[in-house]
Design a protein around this motif. Structure first.
Motif, PDB file in Angstrom:
ATOM      1  N   ALA A  16       0.710  -1.275   0.011  1.00 22.99           N
ATOM      2  CA  ALA A  16       0.239  -0.078   0.022  1.00 22.99           C
ATOM      3  C   ALA A  16       0.746   1.257   0.046  1.00 22.99           C
ATOM      4  CB  ALA A  16      -0.747   0.075   1.132  1.00 22.99           C
ATOM      5  N   THR A  17       2.082   1.201   0.632  1.00 20.23           N
ATOM      6  CA  THR A  17       2.959   2.460   0.792  1.00 20.23           C
ATOM      7  C   THR A  17       3.275   2.749  -0.757  1.00 20.23           C
ATOM      8  OG1 THR A  17       3.489   1.732   2.914  1.00 20.23           O
ATOM      9  CG2 THR A  17       5.019   3.270   1.832  1.00 20.23           C
ATOM     10  N   VAL A  18       3.599   1.884  -1.275  1.00 18.15           N
ATOM     11  CA  VAL A  18       4.229   2.184  -2.878  1.00 18.15           C
ATOM     12  C   VAL A  18       3.053   2.747  -3.680  1.00 18.15           C
ATOM     13  CG1 VAL A  18       5.531   1.218  -4.782  1.00 18.15           C
ATOM     14  CG2 VAL A  18       6.292   0.628  -2.531  1.00 18.15           C
ATOM     15  N   SER A  19       1.975   2.157  -3.524  1.00 21.45           N
ATOM     16  CA  SER A  19       1.075   2.094  -4.458  1.00 21.45           C
ATOM     17  C   SER A  19       0.079   3.747  -4.259  1.00 21.45           C
ATOM     18  CB  SER A  19       0.040   1.265  -4.769  1.00 21.45           C
ATOM     19  OG  SER A  19      -0.731   1.075  -3.587  1.00 21.45           O
ATOM     20  N   ALA A  20      -0.004   4.184  -2.812  1.00 18.56           N
ATOM     21  CA  ALA A  20      -0.612   5.139  -2.349  1.00 18.56           C
ATOM     22  C   ALA A  20       0.189   6.344  -2.482  1.00 18.56           C
ATOM     23  CB  ALA A  20      -0.964   4.919  -0.966  1.00 18.56           C
ATOM     24  N   GLY A  21       1.545   6.423  -2.609  1.00 13.50           N
ATOM     25  CA  GLY A  21       2.206   7.456  -2.701  1.00 13.50           C
ATOM     26  C   GLY A  21       2.129   8.343  -3.925  1.00 13.50           C
ATOM     27  N   ASP A  22       1.549   7.759  -5.041  1.00 11.76           N
ATOM     28  CA  ASP A  22       1.410   8.480  -6.199  1.00 11.76           C
ATOM     29  C   ASP A  22       0.465   9.797  -6.089  1.00 11.76           C
ATOM     30  OD1 ASP A  22       3.128   6.299  -7.233  1.00 11.76           O
ATOM     31  OD2 ASP A  22       1.096   5.269  -8.195  1.00 11.76           O
ATOM     32  N   ASN A  23      -0.051   9.822  -4.911  1.00  9.38           N
ATOM     33  CA  ASN A  23      -0.906  11.146  -4.856  1.00  9.38           C
ATOM     34  C   ASN A  23      -0.050  12.232  -4.054  1.00  9.38           C
ATOM     35  OD1 ASN A  23      -3.143   9.780  -6.275  1.00  9.38           O
ATOM     36  ND2 ASN A  23      -3.364   8.366  -4.375  1.00  9.38           N
ATOM     37  N   SER A  24       0.993  12.329  -4.035  1.00  9.43           N
ATOM     38  CA  SER A  24       1.895  13.374  -3.131  1.00  9.43           C
ATOM     39  C   SER A  24       2.228  14.548  -4.097  1.00  9.43           C
ATOM     40  CB  SER A  24       3.194  12.654  -2.652  1.00  9.43           C
ATOM     41  OG  SER A  24       3.912  13.923  -2.324  1.00  9.43           O
ATOM     42  N   SER A  25       2.033  15.433  -3.567  1.00 12.53           N
ATOM     43  CA  SER A  25       2.283  16.949  -4.496  1.00 12.53           C
ATOM     44  C   SER A  25       3.927  16.745  -4.742  1.00 12.53           C
ATOM     45  CB  SER A  25       2.145  18.022  -3.391  1.00 12.53           C
ATOM     46  OG  SER A  25       2.683  18.160  -2.527  1.00 12.53           O
ATOM     47  N   ARG A  51      -9.305  10.575   3.363  1.00 15.32           N
ATOM     48  CA  ARG A  51      -8.421   9.223   3.272  1.00 15.32           C
ATOM     49  C   ARG A  51      -8.447   8.615   1.757  1.00 15.32           C
ATOM     50  NH1 ARG A  51     -10.531   4.873   7.679  1.00 15.32           N
ATOM     51  NH2 ARG A  51     -11.797   4.488   5.702  1.00 15.32           N
ATOM     52  N   ILE A  52      -7.149   8.420   1.321  1.00 15.08           N
ATOM     53  CA  ILE A  52      -6.804   7.988  -0.036  1.00 15.08           C
ATOM     54  C   ILE A  52      -6.526   6.635   0.215  1.00 15.08           C
ATOM     55  CG2 ILE A  52      -5.459   8.308  -2.042  1.00 15.08           C
ATOM     56  CD1 ILE A  52      -4.756  11.108  -1.000  1.00 15.08           C
ATOM     57  N   GLN A  53      -7.284   5.723  -0.568  1.00 15.44           N
ATOM     58  CA  GLN A  53      -7.004   4.329  -0.338  1.00 15.44           C
ATOM     59  C   GLN A  53      -6.158   3.914  -1.332  1.00 15.44           C
ATOM     60  OE1 GLN A  53     -11.087   2.306  -0.625  1.00 15.44           O
ATOM     61  NE2 GLN A  53     -11.004   2.492   1.560  1.00 15.44           N
ATOM     62  N   ALA A  54      -5.413   2.521  -0.863  1.00 18.93           N
ATOM     63  CA  ALA A  54      -4.412   2.105  -1.881  1.00 18.93           C
ATOM     64  C   ALA A  54      -5.006   1.658  -2.942  1.00 18.93           C
ATOM     65  CB  ALA A  54      -3.557   0.970  -0.914  1.00 18.93           C
ATOM     66  N   LYS A  55      -4.336   1.301  -4.025  1.00 20.74           N
ATOM     67  CA  LYS A  55      -4.824   0.902  -5.459  1.00 20.74           C
ATOM     68  C   LYS A  55      -5.074  -0.390  -5.158  1.00 20.74           C
ATOM     69  CE  LYS A  55      -1.948   4.038  -8.438  1.00 20.74           C
ATOM     70  NZ  LYS A  55      -0.912   3.997  -9.321  1.00 20.74           N
ATOM     71  N   LYS A  56      -6.096  -1.122  -5.732  1.00 22.02           N
ATOM     72  CA  LYS A  56      -6.517  -2.429  -5.879  1.00 22.02           C
ATOM     73  C   LYS A  56      -5.777  -3.194  -6.751  1.00 22.02           C
ATOM     74  CE  LYS A  56     -10.418  -1.747  -3.382  1.00 22.02           C
ATOM     75  NZ  LYS A  56     -10.773  -2.089  -2.065  1.00 22.02           N
ATOM     76  N   PHE A 100      -5.510  -0.407   3.868  1.00 23.44           N
ATOM     77  CA  PHE A 100      -4.356   0.575   3.970  1.00 23.44           C
ATOM     78  C   PHE A 100      -4.879   2.037   3.150  1.00 23.44           C
ATOM     79  CE2 PHE A 100      -1.641  -3.251   4.175  1.00 23.44           C
ATOM     80  CZ  PHE A 100      -0.967  -2.896   5.089  1.00 23.44           C
ATOM     81  N   TYR A 101      -4.422   2.898   3.766  1.00 14.25           N
ATOM     82  CA  TYR A 101      -4.974   4.012   3.228  1.00 14.25           C
ATOM     83  C   TYR A 101      -3.769   5.122   3.690  1.00 14.25           C
ATOM     84  CZ  TYR A 101      -6.885   5.347   7.629  1.00 14.25           C
ATOM     85  OH  TYR A 101      -7.014   5.367   9.099  1.00 14.25           O
ATOM     86  N   ARG A 102      -3.719   6.328   2.891  1.00 15.58           N
ATOM     87  CA  ARG A 102      -3.013   7.339   3.561  1.00 15.58           C
ATOM     88  C   ARG A 102      -3.802   8.768   3.736  1.00 15.58           C
ATOM     89  NH1 ARG A 102       2.100   6.661   3.107  1.00 15.58           N
ATOM     90  NH2 ARG A 102       3.693   7.510   1.570  1.00 15.58           N
TER      91      ARG A 102
END
Length: 149
Positions: A16-25, A51-56, A100-102
């Protein structure tokens, strides 16, 4: 077998950490490097936490099934136990990955011409109502970047 179990668990953790990090400025894809982007100055109207959920993906299921199979193989050498533990491990891996979410921010900004945007990105830079910010990018891929005062 223990090594396989530990390796599988280690692989599941960062999914989840890797896939969710794509939404960072602060995160850019390689195709965005060395490409001129439009920049507009705007004022922040409102900010709220989301909350931004991890990619499925199927990674959690696959790793969970592998761990379940390895555990079933250690418990008993019968095929039924291995299959059942694989299925349970896969279901558990999928459920865990889905949790997992960020932390994210939904940022409402208004340009001087009155155009208003709502942009969601990870909560990795401080943005507050009243701040002047830069809106970077084009319609589908915008970032809100705080301007230094």
């Amino acid at each position: 077998m223990r090594a396989a179990i530990l390796l599988s668990l280690a692989l599941l953790a960062p999914v989840a950490t890797v896939s969710a990090g794509d939404n960072s400025s602060r995160s850019y894809q390689s195709s965005e490097a060395r490409v001129a982007q439009q920049v507009r100055v705007a004022k922040v109207l409102m900010v709220r936490e989301v909350r931004i959920q991890a990619k499925k993906t199927h990674t959690g299921t696959a790793v969970g099934a592998a761990v379940g199979y390895a555990v079933g193989d250690q418990i008993n050498d019968r095929r039924t136990e291995r299959v059942v533990s694989s299925v349970l491990g896969g279901a558990t891996g999928r459920a865990v990955q889905g949790k997992f979410y960020r932390r994210g921010l939904e940022i409402y900004v208004q340009e001087p011409n009155g155009k208003t945007w709502a942009i969601v990105q990870e909560a990795d830079v401080p943005v507050h109502a009243g701040d002047l910010v830069a809106i970077v990018g084009r319609s589908r891929n915008l970032r809100v970047v705080p301007l230094d005062r």
